[in-house]
Motif scaffolding. Structure first.
Motif, PDB file in Angstrom:
ATOM      1  N   UNK A   1      13.462 -12.834  83.849  1.00 40.37           N
ATOM      2  CA  UNK A   1      13.424 -12.642  82.401  1.00 40.37           C
ATOM      3  C   UNK A   1      12.564 -13.668  81.696  1.00 40.37           C
ATOM      4  N   UNK A   2      12.544 -14.892  82.221  1.00 40.56           N
ATOM      5  CA  UNK A   2      11.685 -15.947  81.660  1.00 40.56           C
ATOM      6  C   UNK A   2      10.219 -15.608  81.878  1.00 40.56           C
ATOM      7  N   UNK A   3       9.868 -15.196  83.090  1.00 39.81           N
ATOM      8  CA  UNK A   3       8.477 -14.829  83.381  1.00 39.81           C
ATOM      9  C   UNK A   3       8.021 -13.673  82.490  1.00 39.81           C
ATOM     10  N   UNK A   4       8.894 -12.700  82.267  1.00 41.35           N
ATOM     11  CA  UNK A   4       8.546 -11.553  81.429  1.00 41.35           C
ATOM     12  C   UNK A   4       8.394 -11.968  79.973  1.00 41.35           C
ATOM     13  N   UNK A   5       9.353 -12.721  79.444  1.00 36.57           N
ATOM     14  CA  UNK A   5       9.323 -13.111  78.037  1.00 36.57           C
ATOM     15  C   UNK A   5       8.151 -14.032  77.729  1.00 36.57           C
TER      16      UNK A   5
ATOM     17  N   UNK B   1       7.994 -15.672  90.428  1.00 31.96           N
ATOM     18  CA  UNK B   1       7.975 -14.413  89.683  1.00 31.96           C
ATOM     19  C   UNK B   1       6.666 -14.344  88.912  1.00 31.96           C
ATOM     20  N   UNK B   2       5.945 -13.233  89.105  1.00 27.38           N
ATOM     21  CA  UNK B   2       4.639 -13.043  88.483  1.00 27.38           C
ATOM     22  C   UNK B   2       4.721 -11.851  87.541  1.00 27.38           C
ATOM     23  N   UNK B   3       4.338 -12.036  86.275  1.00 28.22           N
ATOM     24  CA  UNK B   3       4.389 -10.895  85.353  1.00 28.22           C
ATOM     25  C   UNK B   3       3.337  -9.849  85.695  1.00 28.22           C
ATOM     26  N   UNK B   4       3.696  -8.605  85.486  1.00 24.26           N
ATOM     27  CA  UNK B   4       2.815  -7.468  85.709  1.00 24.26           C
ATOM     28  C   UNK B   4       2.242  -7.075  84.347  1.00 24.26           C
TER      29      UNK B   4
ATOM     30  N   UNK C   1      -3.181  -6.391  78.304  1.00 29.39           N
ATOM     31  CA  UNK C   1      -2.363  -7.119  77.348  1.00 29.39           C
ATOM     32  C   UNK C   1      -0.926  -6.648  77.231  1.00 29.39           C
ATOM     33  N   UNK C   2      -0.553  -5.602  77.946  1.00 24.55           N
ATOM     34  CA  UNK C   2       0.810  -5.074  77.872  1.00 24.55           C
ATOM     35  C   UNK C   2       1.582  -5.449  79.130  1.00 24.55           C
ATOM     36  N   UNK C   3       2.845  -5.862  78.947  1.00 21.83           N
ATOM     37  CA  UNK C   3       3.671  -6.198  80.106  1.00 21.83           C
ATOM     38  C   UNK C   3       4.418  -4.961  80.584  1.00 21.83           C
ATOM     39  N   UNK C   4       4.369  -4.760  81.893  1.00 21.14           N
ATOM     40  CA  UNK C   4       5.014  -3.602  82.506  1.00 21.14           C
ATOM     41  C   UNK C   4       6.185  -3.997  83.390  1.00 21.14           C
ATOM     42  N   UNK C   5       6.348  -5.277  83.655  1.00 20.29           N
ATOM     43  CA  UNK C   5       7.422  -5.747  84.507  1.00 20.29           C
ATOM     44  C   UNK C   5       7.045  -7.050  85.166  1.00 20.29           C
TER      45      UNK C   5
END
Length: 169
Positions: free
Chosen positions: A92-96, A124-127, A131-135
């Motif tokens: 959740x930290x990586x995503x936020x 954990x690597x954001x996807x 510019x949009x996060x998908x996971x």
């Protein structure tokens, strides 16, 4: 077809990049490619006990700070947490924060979610695409300090290959 890495902790990331491009070639489906990517990482990198995706889904609570949660996607390993709110735990930290989070000792990470008590380190690597996060892509190890800056760069590059080869919308 693929070369199994030596007993060393350090995979040959350039070789893995070539192999991954071959695995993903000709297919753009998110679930298919995510399943292949998870299996590829899990079988190509030593000393892991979990590797997989959490994909963005509408938040389960209407008053949530973020419009999305992370919902369990394709993975390799033991049964995992199903839904993680943005900002909670390492995923959740990586995503936020939209950044890679490398944790040498998950037990020292504030708010760590222990889906598998055998996990001791995590990356954990954001996807993110356009510019949009998908996971996020999450990798756990039973060994403390399993991942370092070299792993981070190599894994970020592999995820970039996945992102370029996959339709995320």
């Amino acid at each position: 077809m693929f070369v199994t890495p030596a007993a060393s902790d350090k995979p040959d990331y350039p070789m893995l990049a070539r192999q991954l491009a071959s695995v993903l070639e000709g297919e753009r489906n998110l679930i298919t490619n995510a399943a292949q990517f998870s299996a590829f990482i899990y079988s190509s990198i030593t000393d892991l006990n979990w590797a997989g995706f959490y994909l963005c889904a509408p938040a389960s609570k209407p008053d949530a700070e973020f419009p999305n949660d992370l919902l369990l996607g394709p993975f390799q390993g033991k049964v995992a947490c199903t839904r993680i709110p943005f900002k909670r735990g390492v995923c959740g930290t990586a995503a936020a924060e939209r950044r890679t989070v490398l944790v040498e000792d998950v037990h020292a990470f504030p708010g760590h979610i222990a889906c598998d008590s055998a996990s001791n380190s995590e990356i954990v690597i954001p996807l993110i695409k356009d510019g949009e996060i998908y996971g996020v892509f999450d990798i756990d190890s039973p060994r403390l300090k399993r991942f370092d800056a070299e792993d981070q760069l190599g894994l970020e590059n592999l995820l970039a290959i996945f992102t370029a080869a996959t339709d995320l919308k």
